[in-house]
Design a protein around this motif. Structure first.
Motif, PDB file in Angstrom:
ATOM      1  N   ALA A 130      -7.110  -6.446   2.068  1.00  0.00           N
ATOM      2  CA  ALA A 130      -5.927  -5.628   1.771  1.00  0.00           C
ATOM      3  C   ALA A 130      -5.615  -5.624   0.280  1.00  0.00           C
ATOM      4  N   ALA A 131      -5.878  -6.747  -0.397  1.00  0.00           N
ATOM      5  CA  ALA A 131      -5.550  -6.863  -1.813  1.00  0.00           C
ATOM      6  C   ALA A 131      -6.375  -5.926  -2.690  1.00  0.00           C
ATOM      7  N   LYS A 132      -7.448  -5.372  -2.159  1.00  0.00           N
ATOM      8  CA  LYS A 132      -8.251  -4.429  -2.929  1.00  0.00           C
ATOM      9  C   LYS A 132      -7.560  -3.083  -3.078  1.00  0.00           C
ATOM     10  N   VAL A 133      -6.609  -2.793  -2.187  1.00  0.00           N
ATOM     11  CA  VAL A 133      -5.914  -1.502  -2.263  1.00  0.00           C
ATOM     12  C   VAL A 133      -4.396  -1.643  -2.307  1.00  0.00           C
ATOM     13  N   LEU A 134      -3.867  -2.792  -1.875  1.00  0.00           N
ATOM     14  CA  LEU A 134      -2.423  -3.017  -1.861  1.00  0.00           C
ATOM     15  C   LEU A 134      -2.100  -4.208  -2.766  1.00  0.00           C
ATOM     16  N   VAL A 135      -1.493  -3.931  -3.910  1.00  0.00           N
ATOM     17  CA  VAL A 135      -1.170  -4.972  -4.888  1.00  0.00           C
ATOM     18  C   VAL A 135       0.328  -5.221  -4.842  1.00  0.00           C
ATOM     19  N   GLU A 136       0.729  -6.420  -4.430  1.00  0.00           N
ATOM     20  CA  GLU A 136       2.140  -6.719  -4.193  1.00  0.00           C
ATOM     21  C   GLU A 136       2.917  -6.977  -5.476  1.00  0.00           C
ATOM     22  N   ASP A 137       4.180  -6.522  -5.459  1.00  0.00           N
ATOM     23  CA  ASP A 137       5.125  -6.832  -6.525  1.00  0.00           C
ATOM     24  C   ASP A 137       5.590  -8.279  -6.411  1.00  0.00           C
ATOM     25  N   ASP A 138       6.285  -8.704  -7.448  1.00  0.00           N
ATOM     26  CA  ASP A 138       6.916 -10.022  -7.426  1.00  0.00           C
ATOM     27  C   ASP A 138       8.366  -9.806  -7.864  1.00  0.00           C
ATOM     28  N   LEU A 139       9.171  -9.237  -6.968  1.00  0.00           N
ATOM     29  CA  LEU A 139      10.486  -8.742  -7.359  1.00  0.00           C
ATOM     30  C   LEU A 139      11.659  -9.559  -6.866  1.00  0.00           C
ATOM     31  N   TYR A 140      11.484 -10.272  -5.773  1.00  0.00           N
ATOM     32  CA  TYR A 140      12.638 -10.914  -5.191  1.00  0.00           C
ATOM     33  C   TYR A 140      12.240 -12.249  -4.589  1.00  0.00           C
TER      34      TYR A 140
END
Length: 773
Positions: free
Chosen positions: A670-680
């Protein structure tokens, strides 16, 4: 019509489809939810003898103390002290006899971080006559903007930190050791207002920006390393405007290595690097440093270099034009690898000899077709080569290639984050705060849980769910920590989808009043909230049964959204034209109202709707924001199933050709196409979000997964039977492997005379093939 792929495969076009797409934890863990959450126990406040209809209408009044009692904290906060003088001494009265030989720092000290790990270097002494511990500014400030070459600002007083933390470890009245440190946040008065630093990743570079500071002649943007005992100012940049695009470029052939300075070695402590900004006036007076932005919070979204498939500078080498793939792996500054889409410059395609190219390929000299290709959302430029081509059909094939890549590009669908403005003028005399009674809040007994990892977040969320335009935070001393307040606000709005739209926040540190601007008026918000809740209850009652497993519930909710929702491309186009701030006519498509009521929305609407349905079905669920395919703002979900946080992206699962391609993929894929934010700060409640197992992945559960060596036979059998087939093989399927599989299908199914009707593509191992009627 669901999203369709309609590109002709003359042989077998390689179409790696990219679909419609659209947390920073503070340094210290402020709170952790206890097991007996208020959100799960509202029934305790109700009279069990009342009828069910009466219970639903009954609201509950809670105080801030009620909320706080449901959370355990790692420290306590006292009333903040704003605007101390640069050289001011802090006196702490002691009402007991200090033991002989006492180390004063064990009782009180000043720190530069909320984790209380970096002392500010205060000169600490004890006055026997007055029985006070005195903390004076250090002789040489620890937080002093200075490089190895020279000092950026004057060396004076406490220094230039944005916030200081005075910590007591003992009760100064009784001498008893405190279970939790008591923290008093204080700031230093300076000639200029402190800027508030923000950032965005734009065209593959970092853009830092801040509000203009009155009286500032220029600004100093500093690159800082947080050491164990100090902040080390490594470099700085003077700028005149209130923004700076960090775009250091190192040319290497046709590669552009952007932002190479953010590519730290594996031996470095990657979470210790920060950026901060200060304002400077014409006399050289400086503001305090702004909030600090961690480099590690965005390096996973900052491209470092494109990974060539062969020789340096070559994006791809294909046998035919229609075999040029439309994605390239890009190494990010944190070392991760993400699939980006590419755009081919077909207008400047050129025929060249191998000898004219700076690199060499194996084999004899030959004539090649060369195309420049650009990695979308970056400045990365590569070259793609085609070995075999027909000049008479080249123009038509290049046009098809361009259309192929354009159709496969993903789209954005998350609105811009609400602006946050910090007001530091002391107008509390004009707007006195009533401190005679604790804050109270109305809790609707509607069985819709409020997500929060702290009392502050829950209080903010509950007020915004009531559409309050001003929130008094006098009972939350920790809100004086602006980084913590920022994180709490964004956690509240992203994880509580019934907050339907916030335009901006303004917080006055002195009056402790948070002012909120919403996208629509209170009456409209309340009406839509009730419609959403009614629809969620109806849907859950329809699709969820008592005996369902958590996995079955997740699948049912994903399927429901795919069945009833259409992606709102008009809303997306409007948002992209307006910097992700859509016109009011498209507002609903960015909230759960769009998908649940209007049956149309963008990814933010899908993700919000999924969370509401999942929570009502008894699942733990989060909305995750970040990027799709490297550069496209996106929202999706994480769902706790069988002790793993599964990834589910209903927006992109809603695709007839590559259905459920993003349903319970392991994180490494999943990390190859979905890069997570670090917002909260949701990780404080649930810890790290991980999923490594494959047994819940859709195609494995439904027995539609085959190895690369066996999938061709199954594809051939199914396409002969029904004319269309969707199956999955290994996630790392390449262009060449896909081509070999398609060739095998053609031979096995004897489709040689139907090549002009064969269409298809693949994405992360999911293969779609169809014969057009």
């Amino acid at each position: 019509m669901k999203k369709k792929m309609a590109l002709l495969l003359c042989f077998a076009f390689i179409i790696q489809l990219q679909f419609v797409g659209c947390k920073k934890a503070p340094d210290a863990e402020v709170s952790q939810v206890k097991d007996n959450e208020i959100t799960n126990e509202l029934e305790e406040y109700s009279d069990p003898g009342k009828k069910e209809e009466e219970k639903k209408e009954e609201n509950i009044i809670l105080t801030t103390n009620d909320l706080k009692n449901n959370y355990s904290t790692s420290e306590t906060y006292a009333e903040p002290l704003y605007g101390l003088q640069k050289e001011e001494i802090i006196s702490c009265p002691v009402q007991f006899n200090l033991p002989e030989g006492t180390e004063l720092t064990e009782y009180a000290n000043v720190y530069l971080d909320s984790t209380l790990t970096i002392p500010a270097g205060a000169e600490i002494s004890y006055d026997n006559n007055t029985q006070t511990i005195n903390l004076a500014p250090p002789r040489k400030p620890v937080y002093q903007p200075v490089t190895t070459m020279f000092s950026i600002v004057k060396n004076e007083g406490w220094g230039y930190a944005n916030t200081y933390y005075l910590a007591y470890f003992y009760d100064l009245k009784t001498g008893e050791k405190l279970e939790k440190p008591q923290i008093t946040i204080f700031t230093i008065e300076r000639e200029l207002k402190t800027p508030f630093l923000k950032y965005e990743i734009k065209d593959g570079s970092v853009r830092y920006y801040w509000d203009e500071v009155p009286g500032a002649e220029n600004y100093v943007l500093s690159f800082v390393k947080k050491d164990e005992i100090q902040f080390d100012f490594l470099s700085f940049k003077k700028v005149v405007d209130s923004e700076y695009v960090d775009k250091d470029i190192l040319e290497m052939g046709v590669h552009k290595l952007i932002n190479f300075k953010y590519r730290l070695s594996n031996d470095d402590d990657l979470d210790l690097y920060y950026v901060t900004v200060m304002a400077i006036d014409k006399d050289g007076n400086a503001s305090n440093a702004s909030n600090m932005i961690s480099i590690d919070s965005f390096r996973n979204k900052l491209p470092f270099r494109a990974l060539s498939l062969t020789e340096e500078g070559v994006s791809s080498i294909a046998d035919q034009i229609n075999l040029l793939g439309n994605r390239r792996l890009v190494e990010m500054c944190d070392g991760s690898k993400v699939l980006y889409t590419v755009t081919y410059d077909i207008e400047h395609a050129r025929i060249t000899q191998l000898s004219d190219i700076v690199f060499k390929l194996e084999g004899e000299d030959r004539t090649l077709l060369a195309l420049d290709s650009f990695v979308d959302g970056t400045d990365l430029k590569l070259i793609s080569l085609v070995k075999n081509f027909d000049e008479s059909t080249m123009e038509k094939e290049l046009k098809l290639l361009y259309e192929q890549t354009e159709v496969s590009k993903g789209n954005a669908g998350v609105t811009g984050k609400p602006e946050f403005t910090l007001i530091e003028e002391n107008d509390s005399k004009d707007s006195p705060v009533d401190s005679s009674s604790p804050n109270e809040i109305i809790v609707k007994n509607d069985n819709f849980p409020v997500f929060a990892s702290s009392a502050l977040t829950e209080y903010l969320a509950r007020n915004m769910l009531l559409n309050e335009e001003t929130i008094n935070l006098k009972d939350f001393k920790e809100a004086s920590d602006i980084d913590l307040l920022w994180d709490s606000l964004y956690e509240a709005i992203y994880q509580n989808p019934l907050i339907l739209g916030v335009s901006s926040f303004q917080y006055n540190r002195f009056s402790k009043i948070l002012m909120i601007e919403y996208e629509q008026d209170r009456a409209e918000q309340e009406k839509k909230q009730e419609e959403i809740k009614k629809e969620v209850n109806r849907v859950v009652g329809e699709i969820i049964t008592p005996k369902m497993t958590d996995l079955e519930k997740e699948y049912a909710i994903n399927q429901y959204l795919c069945d009833i929702a259409e992606y709102d491309t008009d809303a997306l186009d409007n948002a992209m034209e307006n910097d992700y701030i859509p016109d009011s006519s498209f507002r609903d498509s960015f909230t759960p109202y769009g998908v649940l009521i209007n049956k149309s929305g963008v990814c933010a609407s899908y993700a919000a709707a999924f969370k509401l349905l999942a929570e009502q079905a008894g699942l733990d669920c989060l909305v995750i924001t970040g990027n799709l395919n490297g550069n496209l703002p996106h929202a999706w979900n994480r769902v706790l199933v069988d002790n793993e946080w599964k990834t589910v992206d209903s927006t992109n699962n809603d695709n007839e050709e590559l259905f459920n391609a993003l349903l319970n993929l392991p994180d490494s894929v999943a990390a190859k196409v979905l890069v997570e934010d670090d917002l909260y700060i949701s990780n404080q409640k649930y810890g790290e979000f991980t999923s490594v197992k494959e047994d819940a992945e859709y195609y494995r559960v439904s027995n539609q997964y085959y190895s690369k060596s066996k999938i061709a036979d199954s594809l051939a059998k199914e396409i002969l039977a029904s004319g269309t087939v969707i199956l999955r093989t290994d996630y790392d399927l390449s262009d060449e492997e896909f081509q070999d599989i398609v060739q095998s299908v053609i031979e096995t199914a004897k489709l040689e005379d139907k090549l002009d009707k064969l269409i298809g593509g693949y994405w992360l191992g999911v293969i779609y093939l169809s014969l057009e009627n």
